[in-house]
Design a protein around this motif. Structure first.
Motif, PDB file in Angstrom:
ATOM      1  N   LYS A  70       8.702  10.299  -4.277  1.00  0.00           N
ATOM      2  CA  LYS A  70       9.468   9.301  -5.020  1.00  0.00           C
ATOM      3  C   LYS A  70      10.843   9.828  -5.413  1.00  0.00           C
ATOM      4  CE  LYS A  70       9.134   6.745  -9.318  1.00  0.00           C
ATOM      5  NZ  LYS A  70       8.331   6.620 -10.514  1.00  0.00           N
ATOM      6  N   LYS A  71      10.926  11.093  -5.772  1.00  0.00           N
ATOM      7  CA  LYS A  71      12.204  11.675  -6.182  1.00  0.00           C
ATOM      8  C   LYS A  71      13.111  11.974  -4.989  1.00  0.00           C
ATOM      9  CE  LYS A  71      11.464  11.569 -10.503  1.00  0.00           C
ATOM     10  NZ  LYS A  71      12.143  10.560 -11.298  1.00  0.00           N
ATOM     11  N   SER A  72      12.537  12.103  -3.803  1.00  0.00           N
ATOM     12  CA  SER A  72      13.336  12.492  -2.634  1.00  0.00           C
ATOM     13  C   SER A  72      14.029  11.311  -1.947  1.00  0.00           C
ATOM     14  CB  SER A  72      12.471  13.236  -1.620  1.00  0.00           C
ATOM     15  OG  SER A  72      11.528  12.350  -1.044  1.00  0.00           O
ATOM     16  N   CYS A  73      13.522  10.081  -2.143  1.00  0.00           N
ATOM     17  CA  CYS A  73      14.149   8.937  -1.484  1.00  0.00           C
ATOM     18  C   CYS A  73      13.804   7.644  -2.206  1.00  0.00           C
ATOM     19  CB  CYS A  73      13.714   8.840  -0.026  1.00  0.00           C
ATOM     20  SG  CYS A  73      11.977   8.437   0.217  1.00  0.00           S
ATOM     21  N   LYS A  74      14.607   6.628  -1.946  1.00  0.00           N
ATOM     22  CA  LYS A  74      14.332   5.298  -2.467  1.00  0.00           C
ATOM     23  C   LYS A  74      13.235   4.668  -1.621  1.00  0.00           C
ATOM     24  CE  LYS A  74      19.028   4.434  -4.016  1.00  0.00           C
ATOM     25  NZ  LYS A  74      20.212   3.585  -3.844  1.00  0.00           N
ATOM     26  N   PHE A  75      12.540   3.690  -2.213  1.00  0.00           N
ATOM     27  CA  PHE A  75      11.459   3.043  -1.481  1.00  0.00           C
ATOM     28  C   PHE A  75      11.974   2.382  -0.207  1.00  0.00           C
ATOM     29  CE2 PHE A  75       8.642  -0.610  -0.617  1.00  0.00           C
ATOM     30  CZ  PHE A  75       7.498   0.105  -0.329  1.00  0.00           C
ATOM     31  N   GLU A  76      13.173   1.793  -0.272  1.00  0.00           N
ATOM     32  CA  GLU A  76      13.747   1.114   0.891  1.00  0.00           C
ATOM     33  C   GLU A  76      13.961   2.085   2.055  1.00  0.00           C
ATOM     34  OE1 GLU A  76      15.475   1.032  -2.223  1.00  0.00           O
ATOM     35  OE2 GLU A  76      14.318  -0.729  -2.788  1.00  0.00           O
ATOM     36  N   ASP A  77      14.203   3.362   1.739  1.00  0.00           N
ATOM     37  CA  ASP A  77      14.450   4.376   2.769  1.00  0.00           C
ATOM     38  C   ASP A  77      13.184   5.114   3.190  1.00  0.00           C
ATOM     39  OD1 ASP A  77      17.157   3.750   2.537  1.00  0.00           O
ATOM     40  OD2 ASP A  77      17.448   5.255   0.957  1.00  0.00           O
ATOM     41  N   TYR A  78      12.090   4.832   2.524  1.00  0.00           N
ATOM     42  CA  TYR A  78      10.857   5.569   2.771  1.00  0.00           C
ATOM     43  C   TYR A  78      10.203   5.126   4.076  1.00  0.00           C
ATOM     44  CZ  TYR A  78       6.054   7.139   2.209  1.00  0.00           C
ATOM     45  OH  TYR A  78       4.823   7.710   2.404  1.00  0.00           O
ATOM     46  N   ASP A  79       9.872   6.089   4.909  1.00  0.00           N
ATOM     47  CA  ASP A  79       9.148   5.842   6.152  1.00  0.00           C
ATOM     48  C   ASP A  79       7.892   6.707   6.130  1.00  0.00           C
ATOM     49  OD1 ASP A  79       8.125   5.529   8.686  1.00  0.00           O
ATOM     50  OD2 ASP A  79      10.013   5.914   9.720  1.00  0.00           O
ATOM     51  N   PRO A  80       6.717   6.106   5.946  1.00  0.00           N
ATOM     52  CA  PRO A  80       5.485   6.889   5.808  1.00  0.00           C
ATOM     53  C   PRO A  80       5.097   7.654   7.078  1.00  0.00           C
ATOM     54  CG  PRO A  80       4.979   4.566   5.954  1.00  0.00           C
ATOM     55  CD  PRO A  80       6.474   4.676   5.860  1.00  0.00           C
ATOM     56  N   ARG A  81       5.705   7.313   8.204  1.00  0.00           N
ATOM     57  CA  ARG A  81       5.378   8.011   9.455  1.00  0.00           C
ATOM     58  C   ARG A  81       6.056   9.365   9.551  1.00  0.00           C
ATOM     59  NH1 ARG A  81       7.393   3.272  13.050  1.00  0.00           N
ATOM     60  NH2 ARG A  81       8.967   3.575  11.473  1.00  0.00           N
ATOM     61  N   ILE A  82       7.113   9.560   8.766  1.00  0.00           N
ATOM     62  CA  ILE A  82       7.850  10.826   8.819  1.00  0.00           C
ATOM     63  C   ILE A  82       7.179  11.822   7.894  1.00  0.00           C
ATOM     64  CG2 ILE A  82      10.035  11.960   8.306  1.00  0.00           C
ATOM     65  CD1 ILE A  82      11.421   9.317   9.015  1.00  0.00           C
ATOM     66  N   ARG A  83       6.807  12.926   8.445  1.00  0.00           N
ATOM     67  CA  ARG A  83       6.195  14.003   7.665  1.00  0.00           C
ATOM     68  C   ARG A  83       7.212  15.131   7.548  1.00  0.00           C
ATOM     69  NH1 ARG A  83       2.139  11.376   5.691  1.00  0.00           N
ATOM     70  NH2 ARG A  83       0.475  10.843   7.100  1.00  0.00           N
ATOM     71  N   LYS A  96       0.839  -1.208   0.000  1.00  0.00           N
ATOM     72  CA  LYS A  96       0.000   0.000   0.000  1.00  0.00           C
ATOM     73  C   LYS A  96       0.867   1.249   0.000  1.00  0.00           C
ATOM     74  CE  LYS A  96      -3.772  -2.256   2.454  1.00  0.00           C
ATOM     75  NZ  LYS A  96      -4.541  -2.313   3.680  1.00  0.00           N
ATOM     76  N   HIS A  97       1.950   1.220   0.774  1.00  0.00           N
ATOM     77  CA  HIS A  97       2.854   2.367   0.821  1.00  0.00           C
ATOM     78  C   HIS A  97       3.564   2.574  -0.510  1.00  0.00           C
ATOM     79  CE1 HIS A  97       2.133   3.163   4.959  1.00  0.00           C
ATOM     80  NE2 HIS A  97       2.673   2.032   5.386  1.00  0.00           N
ATOM     81  N   LEU A  98       3.824   1.478  -1.210  1.00  0.00           N
ATOM     82  CA  LEU A  98       4.495   1.574  -2.504  1.00  0.00           C
ATOM     83  C   LEU A  98       3.707   2.463  -3.453  1.00  0.00           C
ATOM     84  CD1 LEU A  98       6.604   0.663  -4.609  1.00  0.00           C
ATOM     85  CD2 LEU A  98       5.163  -1.313  -5.065  1.00  0.00           C
ATOM     86  N   GLY A  99       2.407   2.277  -3.479  1.00  0.00           N
ATOM     87  CA  GLY A  99       1.580   3.021  -4.416  1.00  0.00           C
ATOM     88  C   GLY A  99       1.227   4.412  -3.962  1.00  0.00           C
ATOM     89  N   ALA A 100       0.223   4.483  -3.149  1.00  0.00           N
ATOM     90  CA  ALA A 100      -0.376   5.762  -2.805  1.00  0.00           C
ATOM     91  C   ALA A 100       0.568   6.716  -2.093  1.00  0.00           C
ATOM     92  CB  ALA A 100      -1.615   5.531  -1.948  1.00  0.00           C
ATOM     93  N   ARG A 101       1.494   6.190  -1.316  1.00  0.00           N
ATOM     94  CA  ARG A 101       2.296   7.090  -0.502  1.00  0.00           C
ATOM     95  C   ARG A 101       3.711   7.307  -0.997  1.00  0.00           C
ATOM     96  NH1 ARG A 101       0.519   5.562   5.569  1.00  0.00           N
ATOM     97  NH2 ARG A 101      -1.681   5.999   5.311  1.00  0.00           N
ATOM     98  N   TRP A 102       4.179   6.503  -1.929  1.00  0.00           N
ATOM     99  CA  TRP A 102       5.548   6.717  -2.403  1.00  0.00           C
ATOM    100  C   TRP A 102       5.573   6.977  -3.909  1.00  0.00           C
ATOM    101  CZ3 TRP A 102       8.845   3.635  -5.572  1.00  0.00           C
ATOM    102  CH2 TRP A 102      10.141   4.128  -5.664  1.00  0.00           C
TER     103      TRP A 102
END
Length: 145
Positions: free
Chosen positions: A127-140, A114-120
């Motif tokens: 998507k341009k700011s970080c790789k998916f592996e580094d993405y943390d949806p809790r960080i705003r 779910k995070h792969l799609g709507a949130r990353w």
């Protein structure tokens, strides 16, 4: 008839998902591109069609169609692993074309999918700011940052 459409300078929204495998790719380049279009949409639902997708993108780019006008729907969580899904997105990123993730069976999909799609992927700046592996949806991002 395409010639009438071109002559009349009609506006077309190319949202009918075209296939890069179809013999109509030449039609898209020769007859449709002169028409004022917003986006041309395709689907990249499996790595099995990677060769056809690459060929189609290269054909369109070679003919002068701007990569910003090409958009691909990427179906995830349907007979694929997250690694395969990320690989398809990376292939599209190589060409600079837009990718839009659509999650199959969202209710049963793992949270990571779910995070792969709507949130990353579907949020261009994220998507341009970080790789998916580094993405943390809790960080705003902080306001003003």
């Amino acid at each position: 008839m395409p010639c009438d459409t071109i002559r009349d300078k009609a506006f077309v929204d190319g949202t009918n998902r075209l296939s890069t495998k179809a013999p109509s790719a030449a039609f898209v380049i020769k007859d449709l591109y002169p028409i004022s279009t917003i986006m041309i949409h395709f689907a990249f639902d499996s790595l099995q069609i990677e060769k056809a997708v690459r060929h189609g993108i290269e054909l369109l780019l070679k003919q002068g169609i701007n990569h910003d006008r090409l958009s691909f729907y990427v179906l995830v969580n349907f007979n694929s692993t997250i690694e395969q899904d990320l690989r398809r997105i990376a292939i599209l990123d190589e060409y600079g074309v837009n990718s839009f993730v659509m999650v199959y069976d969202k209710a049963a999909a793992p949270q990571k999918i779910k995070h792969l799609g709507a949130r990353w992927c579907n949020k261009y700046q994220t998507k341009k700011s970080c790789k998916f592996e580094d993405y943390d949806p809790r960080i705003r991002r902080a306001k003003g940052a």
